[in-house]
Design a protein around this motif. Sequence first.
Motif, PDB file in Angstrom:
ATOM      1  N   GLY A 243     -58.029  39.685 -42.398  1.00  0.00           N
ATOM      2  CA  GLY A 243     -58.758  39.201 -43.572  1.00  0.00           C
ATOM      3  C   GLY A 243     -58.038  39.520 -44.859  1.00  0.00           C
ATOM      4  N   LEU A 244     -57.489  40.735 -44.958  1.00  0.00           N
ATOM      5  CA  LEU A 244     -56.738  41.127 -46.154  1.00  0.00           C
ATOM      6  C   LEU A 244     -55.482  40.279 -46.310  1.00  0.00           C
ATOM      7  N   LEU A 245     -54.823  39.998 -45.182  1.00  0.00           N
ATOM      8  CA  LEU A 245     -53.621  39.161 -45.240  1.00  0.00           C
ATOM      9  C   LEU A 245     -53.958  37.769 -45.754  1.00  0.00           C
ATOM     10  N   SER A 246     -55.062  37.203 -45.287  1.00  0.00           N
ATOM     11  CA  SER A 246     -55.446  35.868 -45.752  1.00  0.00           C
ATOM     12  C   SER A 246     -55.793  35.882 -47.237  1.00  0.00           C
ATOM     13  N   VAL A 247     -56.371  36.987 -47.714  1.00  0.00           N
ATOM     14  CA  VAL A 247     -56.673  37.110 -49.147  1.00  0.00           C
ATOM     15  C   VAL A 247     -55.389  37.104 -49.964  1.00  0.00           C
ATOM     16  N   TYR A 248     -54.400  37.876 -49.526  1.00  0.00           N
ATOM     17  CA  TYR A 248     -53.133  37.952 -50.263  1.00  0.00           C
ATOM     18  C   TYR A 248     -52.370  36.630 -50.209  1.00  0.00           C
ATOM     19  N   VAL A 249     -52.427  35.963 -49.071  1.00  0.00           N
ATOM     20  CA  VAL A 249     -51.730  34.685 -48.956  1.00  0.00           C
ATOM     21  C   VAL A 249     -52.386  33.643 -49.859  1.00  0.00           C
ATOM     22  N   GLY A 250     -53.722  33.603 -49.872  1.00  0.00           N
ATOM     23  CA  GLY A 250     -54.410  32.668 -50.761  1.00  0.00           C
ATOM     24  C   GLY A 250     -54.110  32.937 -52.219  1.00  0.00           C
ATOM     25  N   THR A 251     -54.087  34.222 -52.586  1.00  0.00           N
ATOM     26  CA  THR A 251     -53.740  34.587 -53.963  1.00  0.00           C
ATOM     27  C   THR A 251     -52.314  34.176 -54.288  1.00  0.00           C
ATOM     28  N   GLY A 252     -51.412  34.345 -53.309  1.00  0.00           N
ATOM     29  CA  GLY A 252     -50.023  33.957 -53.524  1.00  0.00           C
ATOM     30  C   GLY A 252     -49.862  32.465 -53.737  1.00  0.00           C
ATOM     31  N   VAL A 253     -50.638  31.664 -53.011  1.00  0.00           N
ATOM     32  CA  VAL A 253     -50.595  30.210 -53.218  1.00  0.00           C
ATOM     33  C   VAL A 253     -51.057  29.869 -54.634  1.00  0.00           C
ATOM     34  N   GLN A 254     -52.104  30.522 -55.078  1.00  0.00           N
ATOM     35  CA  GLN A 254     -52.605  30.297 -56.444  1.00  0.00           C
ATOM     36  C   GLN A 254     -51.554  30.675 -57.473  1.00  0.00           C
ATOM     37  N   LEU A 255     -50.882  31.794 -57.241  1.00  0.00           N
ATOM     38  CA  LEU A 255     -49.847  32.254 -58.167  1.00  0.00           C
ATOM     39  C   LEU A 255     -48.614  31.366 -58.111  1.00  0.00           C
ATOM     40  N   PHE A 256     -48.254  30.919 -56.922  1.00  0.00           N
ATOM     41  CA  PHE A 256     -47.084  30.042 -56.784  1.00  0.00           C
ATOM     42  C   PHE A 256     -47.313  28.727 -57.515  1.00  0.00           C
ATOM     43  N   GLY A 257     -48.498  28.137 -57.348  1.00  0.00           N
ATOM     44  CA  GLY A 257     -48.801  26.887 -58.047  1.00  0.00           C
ATOM     45  C   GLY A 257     -48.782  27.058 -59.552  1.00  0.00           C
ATOM     46  N   THR A 258     -49.329  28.170 -60.023  1.00  0.00           N
ATOM     47  CA  THR A 258     -49.323  28.447 -61.468  1.00  0.00           C
ATOM     48  C   THR A 258     -47.901  28.567 -61.993  1.00  0.00           C
ATOM     49  N   THR A 259     -47.073  29.329 -61.282  1.00  0.00           N
ATOM     50  CA  THR A 259     -45.685  29.546 -61.722  1.00  0.00           C
ATOM     51  C   THR A 259     -44.882  28.259 -61.685  1.00  0.00           C
ATOM     52  N   LEU A 260     -45.034  27.496 -60.618  1.00  0.00           N
ATOM     53  CA  LEU A 260     -44.258  26.262 -60.467  1.00  0.00           C
ATOM     54  C   LEU A 260     -44.578  25.267 -61.575  1.00  0.00           C
ATOM     55  N   VAL A 288     -56.521  29.575 -63.514  1.00  0.00           N
ATOM     56  CA  VAL A 288     -57.943  29.314 -63.287  1.00  0.00           C
ATOM     57  C   VAL A 288     -58.136  28.098 -62.383  1.00  0.00           C
ATOM     58  N   PHE A 289     -57.453  27.015 -62.688  1.00  0.00           N
ATOM     59  CA  PHE A 289     -57.659  25.774 -61.935  1.00  0.00           C
ATOM     60  C   PHE A 289     -56.929  25.768 -60.590  1.00  0.00           C
ATOM     61  N   MET A 290     -55.912  26.619 -60.445  1.00  0.00           N
ATOM     62  CA  MET A 290     -55.243  26.737 -59.144  1.00  0.00           C
ATOM     63  C   MET A 290     -56.072  27.531 -58.153  1.00  0.00           C
ATOM     64  N   GLY A 291     -57.178  28.092 -58.618  1.00  0.00           N
ATOM     65  CA  GLY A 291     -58.071  28.806 -57.719  1.00  0.00           C
ATOM     66  C   GLY A 291     -58.568  27.930 -56.578  1.00  0.00           C
ATOM     67  N   LEU A 292     -58.655  26.630 -56.804  1.00  0.00           N
ATOM     68  CA  LEU A 292     -59.078  25.692 -55.755  1.00  0.00           C
ATOM     69  C   LEU A 292     -58.123  25.753 -54.566  1.00  0.00           C
ATOM     70  N   PHE A 293     -56.817  25.754 -54.843  1.00  0.00           N
ATOM     71  CA  PHE A 293     -55.821  25.793 -53.775  1.00  0.00           C
ATOM     72  C   PHE A 293     -55.742  27.181 -53.140  1.00  0.00           C
ATOM     73  N   SER A 361     -62.913  30.118 -62.530  1.00  0.00           N
ATOM     74  CA  SER A 361     -62.002  30.467 -61.442  1.00  0.00           C
ATOM     75  C   SER A 361     -62.736  30.798 -60.152  1.00  0.00           C
ATOM     76  N   VAL A 362     -63.718  31.688 -60.235  1.00  0.00           N
ATOM     77  CA  VAL A 362     -64.445  32.088 -59.022  1.00  0.00           C
ATOM     78  C   VAL A 362     -65.140  30.894 -58.359  1.00  0.00           C
ATOM     79  N   PRO A 363     -65.866  30.037 -59.106  1.00  0.00           N
ATOM     80  CA  PRO A 363     -66.463  28.858 -58.447  1.00  0.00           C
ATOM     81  C   PRO A 363     -65.436  27.934 -57.801  1.00  0.00           C
ATOM     82  N   LEU A 364     -64.266  27.779 -58.445  1.00  0.00           N
ATOM     83  CA  LEU A 364     -63.240  26.917 -57.858  1.00  0.00           C
ATOM     84  C   LEU A 364     -62.667  27.525 -56.583  1.00  0.00           C
ATOM     85  N   VAL A 365     -62.489  28.842 -56.566  1.00  0.00           N
ATOM     86  CA  VAL A 365     -62.021  29.499 -55.346  1.00  0.00           C
ATOM     87  C   VAL A 365     -63.033  29.306 -54.218  1.00  0.00           C
TER      88      VAL A 365
END
Length: 541
Positions: A243-260, A288-293, A361-365
Amino acid sequence: MREEQPCKVACRMILDAESAKKFKEKIDDEYRVNMILDNLPVAVPRRRRDADGSPLTIYEHGFRVGFKGNYAGVKEEKYFINNHLSFRVMYHTNLDTDSVRIVGFEVTPNSREYKDWNLNSQLETCNQDTKNVIEGGTGPQEVDTYKEVVFTYDVTFKESDIKWASRWDAYILMNDDQIHWFSIINSLMVVLFLSGMVAKIMMKTLYRDKAKYNQLATQDEAQGEPRWKLVHGDVFRAPKYSGLLSVYVGTGVQLFGTTLVTMIFASLGFLSPSNRGKFITAMVYLWVFMGLFGGYSSARLYKMFKGTEWKKNTLKTSIMFPGILFAVFFVVNVLIWGEKSSAAVPFGTMIVLVCLWFGISVPLVFLGGYLGFKKPVIQDPVKTNKIPRQVPEQAWYMKPVFSILIGGILPFKVVFIELFFSLTSIWLNQFYNIFGFLFIVFVILTITCAEITILLCYFQLCSEDYNWWWRAYLTAGSSAVYLLLYSVYYYLTKLEITKGVSGVLYFGYMLVASYAFFVLTGTIGFYASLWFVRKIYSYER
């Protein structure tokens, strides 16, 4: 406009004990004064030479309040204030309309003592061309109690060929292009080397193994097969703390989209120093809006791990990473508030950030998590055995700590040069707007993280260790350890910070940057390994 001011008096004051003490503190802490003219920040030109001896001009944000030094043979260091400013405003003339526009704003600070001050003596000493020390009987203005300080300035105008649309080019440190290109070419060599190794594994070893494996008739014949095939019944077993791994991976996707997206817009010129504050603002809104992904990716992976409490998992995804960042940011900001610094973020802005976080952000996540969990579960290419296979004793070089730390060296090496310039622009008052180079380095970083993780994952599977999930994430993410260590080295060698609050500010922000870098690179490495493992074991069907 275009009316030169040869020598003007701004004000005069007599320093009391408290004022003199504050000026000395500001000089010790290397405080700078910042001004803006027509949306251009005032810059101090510094002349130096590059590697081939050619003259260069770089610009620094603002000018120092003062300096410490010796004067008139006195060995004791004293404090001197920069009380005379020589402004130079550069302008470009539009020949069609005969109008002019400001394209440059420079200042040369000086320290000048005006003895027995009056209008005539001020006019005689104000315009002398000196550097911090006045020739001909007057010296720099010392900071001392009950000293009278006269603040003066002069303004000159100079016509320039620089067009208004290109006026920021002169401010930006573009004279080190060779270093950036050398860094990129060096990084590309690393990528080509890693690509060659990955290609050899994928195109030669694996396809050859596939052909052999399909032709084998008995289990006895299969004993000579590569050892990574022996763990096919355990390689997709859910890891500990899935579960923790999936949390970090989801956060990483959000961060990757923001950075890109931020890098793309910055490279296209939509985000630049000419639009002050828009860079950070854009990143906040994109996050905030990348929270969906982020929520979608986290839920998909969590369901693949046979998780059922998707709401709890989504809540962790939406709160854990930004919560840690906000906590560090808030503590640092409280300390800056205590210093009454203008760099402190207003309390109202903090409230707005919290509203964006919990209101959007939280509702989009959660929306992304709901959509991701409703999708069919990702099927594993091979079945997982009910009883876990015992992992054999590993060689010293395949131990988790060693292999993880080794994996982070190359990704850090890729970003090293741009990291140096980024830190210099943030902490040493220089301009940075080479987002084209930064975007190229980001792409190379992504490829490097993916390839080095795939290679080490393959070697791990060949040693019959099927616990690759967390190892893949930590291998690429370990580059953040080197980033944090380099920030310590940079603090000790490049900066002269003596105040405790300033040190906390530096390490607080660098800790946040390193943590974000860990999440970003770890997610890249994880998805690369996930694709690789699913690809090679799809032959086992």
